[in-house]
Design a protein around this motif. Sequence first.
Motif, PDB file in Angstrom:
ATOM      1  N   VAL A 100       0.891  -1.159   0.000  1.00  0.00           N
ATOM      2  CA  VAL A 100       0.000   0.000   0.000  1.00  0.00           C
ATOM      3  C   VAL A 100       0.929   1.208   0.000  1.00  0.00           C
ATOM      4  O   VAL A 100       1.847   1.283   0.832  1.00  0.00           O
ATOM      5  N   LEU A 101       0.726   2.135  -0.930  1.00  0.00           N
ATOM      6  CA  LEU A 101       1.556   3.338  -0.993  1.00  0.00           C
ATOM      7  C   LEU A 101       0.745   4.520  -0.458  1.00  0.00           C
ATOM      8  O   LEU A 101      -0.335   4.812  -0.977  1.00  0.00           O
ATOM      9  N   VAL A 102       1.261   5.149   0.593  1.00  0.00           N
ATOM     10  CA  VAL A 102       0.598   6.343   1.138  1.00  0.00           C
ATOM     11  C   VAL A 102       1.325   7.562   0.563  1.00  0.00           C
ATOM     12  O   VAL A 102       2.503   7.780   0.859  1.00  0.00           O
ATOM     13  N   ASP A 103       0.640   8.308  -0.285  1.00  0.00           N
ATOM     14  CA  ASP A 103       1.176   9.465  -1.008  1.00  0.00           C
ATOM     15  C   ASP A 103       2.253   9.043  -2.017  1.00  0.00           C
ATOM     16  O   ASP A 103       2.767   7.920  -1.970  1.00  0.00           O
ATOM     17  N   THR A 104       2.551   9.978  -2.910  1.00  0.00           N
ATOM     18  CA  THR A 104       3.323   9.556  -4.090  1.00  0.00           C
ATOM     19  C   THR A 104       4.484  10.466  -4.458  1.00  0.00           C
ATOM     20  O   THR A 104       5.293  10.106  -5.306  1.00  0.00           O
ATOM     21  N   GLY A 105       4.539  11.672  -3.891  1.00  0.00           N
ATOM     22  CA  GLY A 105       5.464  12.666  -4.428  1.00  0.00           C
ATOM     23  C   GLY A 105       4.833  13.312  -5.662  1.00  0.00           C
ATOM     24  O   GLY A 105       3.785  12.871  -6.150  1.00  0.00           O
ATOM     25  N   GLY A 106       5.474  14.356  -6.124  1.00  0.00           N
ATOM     26  CA  GLY A 106       4.941  15.114  -7.257  1.00  0.00           C
ATOM     27  C   GLY A 106       5.232  14.439  -8.585  1.00  0.00           C
ATOM     28  O   GLY A 106       5.933  13.422  -8.654  1.00  0.00           O
ATOM     29  N   ALA A 107       4.662  15.035  -9.647  1.00  0.00           N
ATOM     30  CA  ALA A 107       4.866  14.519 -10.998  1.00  0.00           C
ATOM     31  C   ALA A 107       5.205  15.690 -11.903  1.00  0.00           C
ATOM     32  O   ALA A 107       5.625  16.747 -11.434  1.00  0.00           O
ATOM     33  N   GLY A 108       5.015  15.516 -13.192  1.00  0.00           N
ATOM     34  CA  GLY A 108       5.173  16.626 -14.127  1.00  0.00           C
ATOM     35  C   GLY A 108       6.534  16.672 -14.796  1.00  0.00           C
ATOM     36  O   GLY A 108       6.765  17.500 -15.662  1.00  0.00           O
ATOM     37  N   HIS A 109       7.429  15.804 -14.385  1.00  0.00           N
ATOM     38  CA  HIS A 109       8.747  15.739 -15.003  1.00  0.00           C
ATOM     39  C   HIS A 109       9.207  14.279 -14.898  1.00  0.00           C
ATOM     40  O   HIS A 109       8.956  13.637 -13.870  1.00  0.00           O
ATOM     41  N   PRO A 110       9.847  13.739 -15.928  1.00  0.00           N
ATOM     42  CA  PRO A 110      10.254  12.317 -15.883  1.00  0.00           C
ATOM     43  C   PRO A 110      11.098  11.956 -14.657  1.00  0.00           C
ATOM     44  O   PRO A 110      11.053  10.830 -14.174  1.00  0.00           O
ATOM     45  N   SER A 111      11.834  12.928 -14.125  1.00  0.00           N
ATOM     46  CA  SER A 111      12.702  12.629 -12.980  1.00  0.00           C
ATOM     47  C   SER A 111      11.878  12.267 -11.731  1.00  0.00           C
ATOM     48  O   SER A 111      12.380  11.568 -10.843  1.00  0.00           O
ATOM     49  N   ALA A 112      10.633  12.710 -11.649  1.00  0.00           N
ATOM     50  CA  ALA A 112       9.801  12.378 -10.484  1.00  0.00           C
ATOM     51  C   ALA A 112       9.496  10.878 -10.484  1.00  0.00           C
ATOM     52  O   ALA A 112       9.599  10.202  -9.455  1.00  0.00           O
ATOM     53  N   TRP A 113       9.126  10.370 -11.638  1.00  0.00           N
ATOM     54  CA  TRP A 113       8.850   8.933 -11.772  1.00  0.00           C
ATOM     55  C   TRP A 113      10.129   8.127 -11.496  1.00  0.00           C
ATOM     56  O   TRP A 113      10.114   7.139 -10.751  1.00  0.00           O
ATOM     57  N   GLU A 114      11.230   8.560 -12.086  1.00  0.00           N
ATOM     58  CA  GLU A 114      12.510   7.855 -11.877  1.00  0.00           C
ATOM     59  C   GLU A 114      12.871   7.829 -10.391  1.00  0.00           C
ATOM     60  O   GLU A 114      13.391   6.832  -9.880  1.00  0.00           O
ATOM     61  N   THR A 115      12.577   8.934  -9.706  1.00  0.00           N
ATOM     62  CA  THR A 115      12.896   9.016  -8.282  1.00  0.00           C
ATOM     63  C   THR A 115      12.063   8.020  -7.486  1.00  0.00           C
ATOM     64  O   THR A 115      12.579   7.317  -6.609  1.00  0.00           O
ATOM     65  N   LEU A 116      10.774   7.944  -7.781  1.00  0.00           N
ATOM     66  CA  LEU A 116       9.932   7.009  -7.034  1.00  0.00           C
ATOM     67  C   LEU A 116      10.343   5.559  -7.326  1.00  0.00           C
ATOM     68  O   LEU A 116      10.433   4.735  -6.413  1.00  0.00           O
ATOM     69  N   GLU A 117      10.635   5.258  -8.577  1.00  0.00           N
ATOM     70  CA  GLU A 117      11.107   3.906  -8.911  1.00  0.00           C
ATOM     71  C   GLU A 117      12.396   3.575  -8.149  1.00  0.00           C
ATOM     72  O   GLU A 117      12.545   2.486  -7.600  1.00  0.00           O
ATOM     73  N   HIS A 118      13.283   4.553  -8.119  1.00  0.00           N
ATOM     74  CA  HIS A 118      14.575   4.362  -7.445  1.00  0.00           C
ATOM     75  C   HIS A 118      14.366   4.067  -5.957  1.00  0.00           C
ATOM     76  O   HIS A 118      14.948   3.136  -5.395  1.00  0.00           O
ATOM     77  N   VAL A 119      13.504   4.859  -5.329  1.00  0.00           N
ATOM     78  CA  VAL A 119      13.350   4.748  -3.890  1.00  0.00           C
ATOM     79  C   VAL A 119      12.570   3.476  -3.523  1.00  0.00           C
ATOM     80  O   VAL A 119      12.832   2.841  -2.496  1.00  0.00           O
ATOM     81  N   LEU A 120      11.629   3.086  -4.367  1.00  0.00           N
ATOM     82  CA  LEU A 120      10.952   1.796  -4.134  1.00  0.00           C
ATOM     83  C   LEU A 120      11.966   0.659  -4.229  1.00  0.00           C
ATOM     84  O   LEU A 120      11.917  -0.301  -3.453  1.00  0.00           O
ATOM     85  N   GLY A 121      12.898   0.805  -5.153  1.00  0.00           N
ATOM     86  CA  GLY A 121      13.954  -0.200  -5.293  1.00  0.00           C
ATOM     87  C   GLY A 121      14.810  -0.304  -4.033  1.00  0.00           C
ATOM     88  O   GLY A 121      15.189  -1.399  -3.610  1.00  0.00           O
ATOM     89  N   LEU A 122      15.075   0.846  -3.410  1.00  0.00           N
ATOM     90  CA  LEU A 122      15.852   0.839  -2.158  1.00  0.00           C
ATOM     91  C   LEU A 122      15.112   0.060  -1.069  1.00  0.00           C
ATOM     92  O   LEU A 122      15.728  -0.506  -0.167  1.00  0.00           O
ATOM     93  N   ALA A 123      13.777   0.068  -1.160  1.00  0.00           N
ATOM     94  CA  ALA A 123      12.962  -0.667  -0.187  1.00  0.00           C
ATOM     95  C   ALA A 123      12.698  -2.096  -0.665  1.00  0.00           C
ATOM     96  O   ALA A 123      11.897  -2.819  -0.051  1.00  0.00           O
ATOM     97  N   GLY A 124      13.340  -2.492  -1.747  1.00  0.00           N
ATOM     98  CA  GLY A 124      13.182  -3.855  -2.244  1.00  0.00           C
ATOM     99  C   GLY A 124      11.873  -4.083  -2.976  1.00  0.00           C
ATOM    100  O   GLY A 124      11.390  -5.209  -3.079  1.00  0.00           O
ATOM    101  N   ARG A 125      11.305  -3.000  -3.493  1.00  0.00           N
ATOM    102  CA  ARG A 125       9.989  -3.069  -4.139  1.00  0.00           C
ATOM    103  C   ARG A 125      10.043  -2.441  -5.525  1.00  0.00           C
ATOM    104  O   ARG A 125      11.051  -1.861  -5.926  1.00  0.00           O
TER     105      ARG A 125
END
Length: 317
Positions: A53-78
């Motif tokens: 379950v993801l509570v909140d997402t961070g902002g969007a509007g630029h490709p780096s926002a998506w890359e950041t969320l993918e990166h940080v989920l990866g740090l959590a093993g997800r």
Amino acid sequence: MVGPPPPTWAIDPAAARAFEVLPGLWQLRLPTPWEHMSHVNAFAIDHDDGGIVLVDTGGAGHPSAWETLEHVLGLAGRSVSDIREIVVTHFHSDHVGLAGPLAAESGATVWAHPAREHLFDAIEEPDAVYARRLAFARAEGVPEEWQDAVASIAEELDGVEAVPRGDRELVDGVTVDTALGAFEVIETPGHAPSHVVLYQPERRLLFSADIVSPVFTTYGDWGYSEDPIGEYRTALERVAELDVALALPGHGRPTEHLSDLLDLYRTGFEQRLAAVTSARGDGAWAVSQEAFEPPAFRPVAVWNCYEAAGYLTHAAG
Ligand SMILES: [Zn+2]
Ligand SMILES: [Zn+2]
């Protein structure tokens, strides 16, 4: 000029952090592109079916926002495909920005409060919102050179992309199931009309979103409530009734001292209300200039004007 701003910013995925708060609960610290706010927190909680379950997402509007969320989920093993539910604590761009793209990619259900007009009006009828705010600015004595900033909808739209309305309503009485137990929804308007917190009574955990921060900041969304300050103060007292061992905020670190922050806000409201009601200026702009500290960042001068209007309404009611 009105309308959505172009994506002029980028954030650095490497600056994002993931912290395991408890087994099955990760804080995802996402940098923002904003001068006045360094980061926003999202949280990933284990879901019973093996996803999250993801509570909140961070902002969007630029490709780096998506890359950041993918990166940080990866740090959590997800990864994004693990997301089963997206819980939106309120419709501000730093919390809901990526919810649409993430739901589209993962198939996740989006949970949010139905009082979403404060964002959707800006998306769907930006010219009308701008015109309403400009009328407010003129009526409240905002100087010519600040009127565009006060009327602007750029802040609402900075960091949103295909915002979902939500599949499930986060209202009082609703619970969101996780592997750490069911979280109860508590409606807490004030910071935003759509603001909720989520409470897990057995573990005494609270997703406190933006109801309190280490620095007294209220924000609010002008034009969507008769008395946002009154609502906010009521919401603080609702939260104060909860037995909270650990609060997980939208900004800043998880804290075992929620009651200190509630006190900071109680005092903050009293002081600002007193400062506004004793100011002699005419109109919300003059009152905000007289009553509040000189703003450190340009957007704060605009927030102060709306906040002063909120206190003037609150005091009159
Ligand atoms: Zn917010
Ligand atoms: Zn926030």
